[in-house]
Motif scaffolding. Sequence first.
Motif, PDB file in Angstrom:
ATOM      1  N   GLY A 283      -0.978  -6.533  -8.481  1.00  0.00           N
ATOM      2  CA  GLY A 283      -0.970  -7.649  -7.421  1.00  0.00           C
ATOM      3  C   GLY A 283       0.167  -7.670  -6.681  1.00  0.00           C
ATOM      4  N   ALA A 284       1.209  -6.787  -7.060  1.00  0.00           N
ATOM      5  CA  ALA A 284       2.395  -6.727  -5.988  1.00  0.00           C
ATOM      6  C   ALA A 284       2.196  -6.214  -4.461  1.00  0.00           C
ATOM      7  N   GLY A 285       1.212  -5.516  -4.328  1.00  0.00           N
ATOM      8  CA  GLY A 285       0.910  -5.275  -2.822  1.00  0.00           C
ATOM      9  C   GLY A 285       0.958  -3.600  -2.800  1.00  0.00           C
ATOM     10  N   ARG A 286       0.999  -2.856  -3.978  1.00  0.00           N
ATOM     11  CA  ARG A 286       1.274  -1.525  -3.742  1.00  0.00           C
ATOM     12  C   ARG A 286       0.014  -0.783  -3.321  1.00  0.00           C
ATOM     13  N   SER A 287      -1.139  -1.109  -3.809  1.00  0.00           N
ATOM     14  CA  SER A 287      -2.449  -0.515  -3.532  1.00  0.00           C
ATOM     15  C   SER A 287      -2.529  -0.867  -2.071  1.00  0.00           C
ATOM     16  N   GLU A 288      -2.304  -2.010  -1.669  1.00  0.00           N
ATOM     17  CA  GLU A 288      -2.849  -2.446  -0.189  1.00  0.00           C
ATOM     18  C   GLU A 288      -1.907  -1.856   0.624  1.00  0.00           C
ATOM     19  N   VAL A 289      -0.618  -1.505   0.471  1.00  0.00           N
ATOM     20  CA  VAL A 289       0.210  -0.575   1.191  1.00  0.00           C
ATOM     21  C   VAL A 289      -0.294   0.826   1.338  1.00  0.00           C
ATOM     22  N   ALA A 290      -0.952   1.178   0.146  1.00  0.00           N
ATOM     23  CA  ALA A 290      -1.245   2.703   0.004  1.00  0.00           C
ATOM     24  C   ALA A 290      -2.623   2.618   1.016  1.00  0.00           C
ATOM     25  N   ARG A 291      -3.433   1.841   0.981  1.00  0.00           N
ATOM     26  CA  ARG A 291      -4.672   1.881   1.752  1.00  0.00           C
ATOM     27  C   ARG A 291      -4.566   1.675   3.230  1.00  0.00           C
ATOM     28  N   ALA A 292      -3.432   0.724   3.526  1.00  0.00           N
ATOM     29  CA  ALA A 292      -3.070   0.809   4.976  1.00  0.00           C
ATOM     30  C   ALA A 292      -2.512   1.904   5.527  1.00  0.00           C
ATOM     31  N   ALA A 293      -1.574   2.688   4.690  1.00  0.00           N
ATOM     32  CA  ALA A 293      -0.986   3.807   5.281  1.00  0.00           C
ATOM     33  C   ALA A 293      -2.004   5.081   5.456  1.00  0.00           C
ATOM     34  N   PHE A 294      -2.985   5.104   4.703  1.00  0.00           N
ATOM     35  CA  PHE A 294      -3.983   6.031   4.657  1.00  0.00           C
ATOM     36  C   PHE A 294      -4.906   5.505   5.560  1.00  0.00           C
ATOM     37  N   GLY A 295      -5.064   4.630   6.043  1.00  0.00           N
ATOM     38  CA  GLY A 295      -5.894   3.972   7.092  1.00  0.00           C
ATOM     39  C   GLY A 295      -7.277   3.560   6.646  1.00  0.00           C
ATOM     40  N   ILE A 296      -7.542   3.239   5.204  1.00  0.00           N
ATOM     41  CA  ILE A 296      -8.614   2.623   5.127  1.00  0.00           C
ATOM     42  C   ILE A 296      -8.739   1.114   5.543  1.00  0.00           C
ATOM     43  N   ASP A 297      -7.436   0.518   5.173  1.00  0.00           N
ATOM     44  CA  ASP A 297      -7.371  -0.824   5.919  1.00  0.00           C
ATOM     45  C   ASP A 297      -6.639  -0.733   6.937  1.00  0.00           C
ATOM     46  N   GLY A 298      -6.372  -1.997   7.697  1.00  0.00           N
ATOM     47  CA  GLY A 298      -5.484  -2.014   8.900  1.00  0.00           C
ATOM     48  C   GLY A 298      -4.350  -2.824   8.406  1.00  0.00           C
ATOM     49  N   TYR A 299      -3.398  -2.962   9.415  1.00  0.00           N
ATOM     50  CA  TYR A 299      -2.251  -3.617   9.165  1.00  0.00           C
ATOM     51  C   TYR A 299      -1.797  -4.125  10.491  1.00  0.00           C
ATOM     52  N   TYR A 300      -0.741  -5.287  10.522  1.00  0.00           N
ATOM     53  CA  TYR A 300      -0.499  -5.952  11.665  1.00  0.00           C
ATOM     54  C   TYR A 300       0.706  -5.109  12.308  1.00  0.00           C
ATOM     55  N   GLU A 301       1.671  -4.766  11.847  1.00  0.00           N
ATOM     56  CA  GLU A 301       3.015  -4.109  12.459  1.00  0.00           C
ATOM     57  C   GLU A 301       3.143  -3.112  11.758  1.00  0.00           C
ATOM     58  N   GLY A 302       4.118  -2.130  12.418  1.00  0.00           N
ATOM     59  CA  GLY A 302       4.935  -1.124  11.656  1.00  0.00           C
ATOM     60  C   GLY A 302       4.217   0.215  11.824  1.00  0.00           C
ATOM     61  N   SER A 303       4.721   1.161  11.401  1.00  0.00           N
ATOM     62  CA  SER A 303       4.226   2.701  11.640  1.00  0.00           C
ATOM     63  C   SER A 303       4.135   3.475  10.453  1.00  0.00           C
ATOM     64  N   VAL A 304       3.162   4.496  10.465  1.00  0.00           N
ATOM     65  CA  VAL A 304       3.134   5.597   9.758  1.00  0.00           C
ATOM     66  C   VAL A 304       3.088   6.944  10.030  1.00  0.00           C
ATOM     67  N   ARG A 305       4.265   7.642   9.694  1.00  0.00           N
ATOM     68  CA  ARG A 305       4.185   9.136  10.290  1.00  0.00           C
ATOM     69  C   ARG A 305       3.914   9.943   9.068  1.00  0.00           C
ATOM     70  N   VAL A 306       3.381  11.260   9.468  1.00  0.00           N
ATOM     71  CA  VAL A 306       3.081  12.382   8.650  1.00  0.00           C
ATOM     72  C   VAL A 306       3.748  13.430   9.404  1.00  0.00           C
ATOM     73  N   MET A 307       4.741  14.038   8.461  1.00  0.00           N
ATOM     74  CA  MET A 307       5.302  15.321   9.219  1.00  0.00           C
ATOM     75  C   MET A 307       6.083  14.753  10.639  1.00  0.00           C
TER      76      MET A 307
END
Length: 489
Positions: A283-307
């Motif tokens: 419940g700390a939000g770890r899976s939610e971050v992972a899902r947003a980073a991978f693009g399953i869920d959305g997010y409000y702000e910030g960025s995700v970079r791969v390579m």
Amino acid sequence: MEFRGITKAFPGVKALENVSFDLKAGEVHVIVGENGAGKSTLMKILAGAYTCDEGEILLEGKPIVGNSPKVSMELGIRMIYQELNLVPELSIAANMFLGHEIKTGPIVNKGEQVRRSRAILEDLGLQTDPTTLVKNLGIGTQQMVEIGKALSTNAKVLVFDEPTSSLTDSEIREMFRIIRLLKSRGVGMFYISHRLEELFEIGDRVTVLRDGKHIMTDDIHNLEMKQIIEHIAGRKIDTLYPHTKKKIGSPCLEIEDLSGERFKKVSITVHSGEILGLSGLVGAGRSEVARAAFGIDGYYEGSVRVMGKRIPKKSPDKAKRAGMCLLPEDRKVEGLALSLSIRENTVVSSLSDLNPLGFIQRKKEHTTVSGFIDRLNIATSSMEKLTRFLSGGTQQKVVLAKWLLSQSKIFIFDEPTRGIDVGARNSIYELMDNLVAEGAAILMISSDLPEVLGMSDRICVMSGGTVVGEFDKEQANQQEILRLAFSNV
Ligand SMILES: Nc1ncnc2c1ncn2[C@@H]1O[C@H](COP(=O)(O)OP(=O)(O)OP(=O)(O)O)[C@@H](O)[C@H]1O
Ligand SMILES: [Mg+2]
């Protein structure tokens, strides 16, 4: 109660072979063993859901004749399964008395059911209102209702089949409190779990099953963790966590200031050659971050970079093409096609890699899949077996094999070894170690602290949706991680 010579075969497998051991009143008897060892099958025979081919079960010295779900229920035998069996649309009280309603004439006496449910809940030390609908309860409270339901009918034998895998830390504490209470009242309990720390905390005796055979039963105090692990795996395991430090390269995954519904300003960078452990409470939000980073869920702000390259929001396909993969937490729903075979499930996401010329290279596919079956010790008679017939943990192994096979550069593993036996865990850790040796980056979300400490090069701790601390492998220790994990709840 006592099992005497229980034998049970399914097409192509001997699930149980001449298994005998007993359960005393007021005892917590832990049953451990590899995935597919036969633990759940044995419990289903006790519950009357399966009939055994040979052998008998004695309750208070008398053989149970013509066992069925109804008979075992009447005798006071109750199961608490990992997948709960409550009706979400009904109240706690209605669930507790489902199938044995309290009636005045032909009419269900709801008031009396509520009154008795309240007494049961209070007896367990729970303040919940029995008229609450089950769908409005957290998973932990649902579990307690399930236990309450078992008690509403005077249970003598209670079976917990992997009860803690989706509970939070405090819910686990709460369940252990109730188990101790029941112990003091003379209820005998079987407790199945792959989390071996739990067995020392709650168990009195332990039984190990392997390949359907009874290996040993002994007092927990006569045993050390290492011995139990070796009994389970049937081989020597020198180090459970084989990971050694690799050459750390450039950043592969950069999550920067990511904010979403249940997390805020999270920044996490994982480098080539590195395993980053993401620790915290359920419940700390770890899976939610992972899902947003991978693009399953959305997010409000910030960025995700791969390579170094920015991945747009909500586009898992692009993330995948950029070399990222996510092993989801809830594998049943998201990871596996139950009507397909082990082979089909394993190769489905890497077909193009296996088929550079565009036709199915059967032989290569065969070798790859049988390699995994070997390595992860997947309990099956054939790679063509449909995954719906596999034991819970064996299904998990197939999902893992699928991801380990994919030619990704960045792996996000969400609770990779949950429900997986200790021998296969060792192989999975070796495979992870190989991946980073070849330059991959791994983000490992795990609620298993020994695993985080044993496998990570660096550890981030999340609490209440934010990152609250970071350690190098050398500085990290259990107390400090736990303190941080609780710091923002
Ligand atoms: N209905 C079924 N049909 C065919 N095979 C089955 C069936 N149920 C269980 N099996 C097989 O029986 C064996 C024992 O499975 P069981 O579910 O008892 O294992 P387990 O010890 O509970 O494993 P896990 O730790 O993964 O839950 C496995 O090989 C499994 O594939
Ligand atoms: Mg099982």
